[in-house]
Design a protein around this motif. Structure first.
Motif: not given
Length: 154
Positions: A70-74, A77-78, A84-87, A91-93
């Motif tokens: 989800i973080l990549i699709w949004s 991040f590329k 990172p290991e923890t976010v 940021m997730l929301d």
């Protein structure tokens, strides 16, 4: 006129209640003034403060594989290696909300494309004379013929 006297009684009782409240508050003020005059000033007791449990930093979360996608699709991040290991949960929301918006835009586009496709197919069917009216008439004619055939065989 009877309702007017009832209204007067209600107003009088309300006035008496307010008068009691005012006089009791005046009595409290007068007694506190007397305490100050006599030198019996009391300090308000300070209650000990409960330790506030506010975080100085944002609570972090270890993302799952799905959350990484989800973080990549949004577009946050590329590559998966950059995550990172923890976010933070914020940021997730934000990433989830961005994906929701993208999916809704995709659904709108697919609906418009589907409507256009159905209009084109309907026009082609009309040129072939395959309208609903003609199909219904053919079906009814076929059913009548079958009923007539059954009636002859019986």
């Amino acid at each position: 006129m009877g309702s007017l006297s009832g209204l007067r009684l209600a107003a009088g009782s309300c006035f008496r209640l307010c008068e009691r409240d005012v006089s009791s508050s005046l009595r409290l003020n007068r007694s506190s003034d007397l305490k100050r005059i006599n030198g019996f000033c009391t300090k308000p007791q300070e209650s000990p403060r409960a330790p506030s449990r506010t975080y100085n930093r944002v609570p972090l979360h270890k993302p799952t594989d799905w959350q990484k996608k989800i973080l990549i699709w949004s577009g946050r991040f590329k590559k998966e290696d950059e995550i990172p290991e923890t976010v933070s949960l914020e940021m997730l929301d934000a990433a989830k909300n961005k994906i929701r918006v993208k999916i809704s835009y995709l659904m709108i586009a697919l609906t418009v494309v589907g409507c256009i496709f159905m209009v084109i197919e309907g026009k082609k069917a009309a040129q072939r004379h395959e309208t609903l009216t003609s199909l219904n008439l053919e079906k009814k004619a076929r059913l009548r013929e079958e009923a007539a055939m059954k009636a002859k065989t019986e």
